[in-house]
Structure formats: structure tokens, C-alpha cells
Design an enzyme around this catalytic site. Structure first.
Site, short mmCIF file in Angstrom:
data_model
loop_
_atom_site.label_atom_id
_atom_site.label_comp_id
_atom_site.label_asym_id
_atom_site.label_seq_id
_atom_site.Cartn_x
_atom_site.Cartn_y
_atom_site.Cartn_z
CB CYS A 192 -0.91 0.04 1.22
SG CYS A 192 -2.57 -0.47 0.86
CB CYS A 335 12.53 0.98 -5.35
SG CYS A 335 12.37 0.25 -3.71
#
Lengths: 375, 76
Positions: A192, A335
Site C-alpha cells: 500500500c 526504489c
């Protein structure tokens, strides 16, 4: 239900012919464990408490954060930093003082899972990670407990009911591993925090989970047993598919409590090889020194944009095919949160072995930008 | 023979929420064909459903087959 107050509280559902006083009595006698008091747990809890489920356990070791409030609608700004399990229990008890609410301000781990789950009739999985989801599934199969499952990502949600009792028509019980036998490795799916989620979506899916639970307890209607319901909030498309029990699944689930305790669920869902992670300070030092390749392994559209240091962009899925672009002997992958870059480091280690030094930026670019602002 | 496929979640980000694949007789050749067209799918986890039934073994498709690819979700 002789108490006039109780009669009045539940009047609007008791007058439903299918539900009646009998249905209300079943709810009052039921013991439900909600694991995760987050996006899915909050609405599920609110409706189960309001409906009069007699005993409700809430398991969560997390604390309320500001970025929870857009979807975890039980909490307010005054709750930030406080235990979700405790705050949820306190707030919900005011909604319905007639029922028993027990808060477990602890993380569900193999050591406490069986004892906790065994003490309740139906388990609701509102957790936010695969390792806990697989652990809950296996524990529920082992203990023969019905499991109401819900999960969300971005604009889509899934709902199902696993291990129902009793089974209709002699069908064999289906569990989550009949759908997805093995947990994904890190990087194969987004969580999420990385993928984002529309705030109202867990409200819809969590409310559906409460509905499935109430149907299971009272025996009315047709719960989603052996089916996976999917919902898309953007176009309201609904897609329900049918699941069947598979022989191979049995071999994946621990046969005994002893075997269950020996499984490392965190590891099952983690990267196969631990790669060297570096923090922002070390990262900055290495970037300043030069002679390195820094790789952004996020998808090309992902924000925030990075223009503070030189880097190349190769999304994780294309990394193996484009490894030839990496020239330096030292490589740092980054990332959004540091999870996919860890997987990238594993992929690169598989390709280059000892020929290159490969690192992953811990906490990802989000953490790096945050620290940069505070310096 | 052309088969229509609907995709969910992250899979739809990669290939779009609906694609048609020509000349595939079964789910194995369908997956091969999709992986060639969308290499990212090869490293993404999903389950295949044919006519709303989850399949785990290679399954024969016909032109009326409705194929769906669904990824696991972990969010809560």
C-alpha cells in the site's frame, strides 16, 4: 433478549424476518477476532460492534499515523502515536457498551497466533502484508476456523470466506493457498505504501467483510464461500470467480501446531538472499566519491522525480534484460521504499556474482528525500 | 482463434485492463504469447481463471472462453 434497552438497540435488524431475535442472539453469543485495525479493520469493526457481536478481539501492534486517517476512519488527529488496538477498543466501546471488546496491542506472530485464534469463532483478516496473511490462513486451516478475507490495492478489492463451517453439498473447504499457493517474493507485488490506495475503498471492502461475518454467524443468505469477489472502485465492475480445493495445497500447510511454530513466515515472503543495504549517509558518501552506477528500479511514471544525483532508470521487471547497461563495478539500486531495490540487488547478484559490489538504498528515495529536507 | 483476457490490479497497469490474443489453443500458449508481448508479466505473480473458474493446470480454450488474470493483493 429480555432487556428492553437491547431490544430497542437492535430493533431494526431484529424485525427482519430472516434475522429475528434468533439472529440477534447468535450475534450476541459470537466471538470474532479482527486482525489488523487499519483500513479494512476499522469499518468491519464498526459494523460488527454496532450489530451486537457479543465478544470482539482486536489485534494490532501499530500506532495511528497521520497518513492513516484518510482511510482508517475510527481514528482522529488526537489518536496519532497511540496504539490502534487500544484506541479502537476504547472508541468502539462507546458505540456499544453492551458487548465485550478485548484489545491485543501486539503483533500476530507464530508464537501467539494459535492461542489467540483458537479462542474465537470466526477470524477476520484485515492485515497489510503477505507474511501475516499466509500465517493466518495456515492457522485457520489447522484450527478449522472460518476466515473472512479481504485485501485491497489502489482502486481494487478482493473478498472471500475460507474454511466455512458447515460446508454445503459435501464440498471440500477452500483456503487462500488454493488461490495463491505460495507467497510472492518481495518486489513481485506492490504494498500500500508503494502502490497507494483510495481512502473509500477499504471502507467498501471492510464493510463487505462485516456483512460476510454477520451472514456466517446468523446463517442467513449466501456467504462468499469458495468464491473470490473482486470490486473495482473506478468503474464499479464486479467479478466473482470460483475456487476449488486442490490436493497440492494440503502439502503446503503445516500438519501440526509444532510444525506451524517452525515456519518462518517473514522469511517465506522475503528475498532469498540478504543483500547489503546502505543508509542515506553512506549512499551520499558513495555518490560523492563517484565511479558507481545508481539505478532507479521504480516504474517510469513513479514520483517523486529524482534530479539530485546521476542515475539510470531500469524498472525492476526489465532489470535482468538490461543488465548490460550497468558498467561500473559498484552498483546501488533504489526504489520508493527500499523493498524492490532489495530484490533488484538480488537479481543483479545473480547476474554479476562477485564481479560487482551491489547495494540497495534502505528506506528508498522517500526516506532519502525526507532526511535531505531535515539536514 | 482470438481469446479475450481481462486483467486486474498491477497486471492492468502493464497490459491494459483487457487484451485479445490470437492463435492460442490453451492457457500455456496464452501465457507464452502474453509474456512475449508484455515481458513484465513474466515476473509478476497472478492466478488464471477460465470462465470464472480458477485453473492451475494447462486448460484448453475456445473462442468463447473468458480468461481473467488476477494478482494477489496484500493491502489492508
Amino acid at each position: 433478549m429480555k432487556d428492553q434497552n437491547l431490544y430497542e438497540r437492535y430493533h431494526r435488524q431484529v424485525i427482519l424476518p430472516e434475522f429475528g431475535e434468533e439472529g440477534q442472539q447468535k450475534l450476541l453469543e459470537a466471538r470474532i477476532l479482527v486482525i489488523g485495525a487499519g483500513g479494512l479493520g476499522c469499518p468491519a469493526l464498526q459494523y460488527l460492534v454496532a450489530a451486537g457481536v457479543g465478544t470482539i478481539g482486536i489485534v494490532d501492534d501499530d500506532v495511528v499515523a497521520l497518513n492513516n486517517l484518510h482511510r482508517q476512519v475510527l481514528y482522529s488527529v488526537n489518536d496519532i502515536g497511540l496504539s490502534k488496538a487500544k484506541r479502537a477498543a476504547h472508541i468502539l466501546q462507546q458505540l456499544n457498551p453492551e458487548i465485550k471488546i478485548i484489545s491485543y496491542n501486539q503483533r500476530l506472530v507464530t508464537q501467539n497466533a494459535l492461542t489467540l485464534i483458537d479462542d474465537f469463532d470466526i477470524i477476520i483478516d484485515g492485515t497489510d502484508n503477505f507474511s501475516t496473511r499466509y500465517m493466518i490462513n495456515d492457522a485457520c486451516v489447522l484450527l478449522n476456523k472460518p476466515l473472512v478475507y479481504g485485501a485491497i490495492s489502489q482502486f481494487e478489492g478482493q473478498v472471500s470466506v475460507f474454511n466455512p463451517k458447515p460446508l454445503k453439498g459435501g464440498n471440500e473447504a477452500v483456503n487462500y493457498r488454493d488461490l495463491f499457493p505460495d507467497p510472492p517474493r518481495e518486489g513481485e507485488v506492490l504494498n500500500c505504501a508503494e502502490a497507494g490506495v483510495l481512502g473509500v475503498l477499504p471502507g467498501i471492502i471492510g464493510t463487505m467483510m462485516a456483512n460476510e461475518t454477520i451472514k456466517l454467524i446468523t446463517g442467513i443468505g449466501e456467504p462468499l464461500t469458495g468464491q473470490l469477489f473482486t470490486y473495482n472502485a473506478l468503474n464499479n465492475q464486479v467479478y466473482t470467480l470460483h475456487l476449488s480445493a486442490r490436493k497440492e495445497t494440503r502439502s503446503l500447510i503445516p500438519k501440526s501446531k509444532k510444525e506451524f511454530l517452525q515456519i518462518d513466515y517473514e522469511w517465506l515472503c522475503a528475498s532469498p538472499v540478504q543483500q547489503a543495504e546502505i543508509d542515506s549517509d553512506i549512499f551520499n558518501g558513495m555518490v560523492a566519491k563517484g565511479n558507481i552506477d545508481v539505478i532507479d528500479v521504480r516504474e517510469l511514471h513513479e514520483m517523486p522525480a529524482v534530479n539530485e544525483f546521476n542515475h539510470i532508470r531500469i524498472p525492476l521487471a526489465q532489470l535482468a534484460d538490461n543488465a548490460a547497461l550497468i558498467k561500473s563495478d559498484t552498483v546501488i539500486a533504489f526504489c520508493q521504499s527500499g523493498k524492490r531495490s532489495l530484490q533488484a540487488a538480488n537479481i543483479l547478484s545473480g547476474i554479476f556474482g562477485d564481479r560487482k559490489k551491489i547495494y540497495s538504498l534502505r528506506g528508498g528515495i522517500v526516506e532519502w528525500k525526507k532526511l535531505k529536507q531535515t539536514v | 482463434m482470438s481469446v479475450k483476457i481481462i486483467l486486474f490490479g498491477r497486471l492492468a497497469d502493464i497490459a491494459g485492463d483487457s487484451v485479445s490474443v490470437d492463435n492460442v489453443a490453451d492457457t500455456d500458449s496464452l501465457v507464452d504469447s502474453l509474456n512475449k508481448r508484455y515481458p513484465q508479466l513474466a515476473t509478476t505473480k497472478y492466478v488464471i481463471a477460465v470462465d470464472k473458474q480458477v485453473v492451475t493446470k494447462n486448460t484448453v480454450l475456445n473462442k468463447k472462453s473468458m480468461v481473467a488474470l488476477l494478482p494477489p493483493f496484500s493491502g489492508g
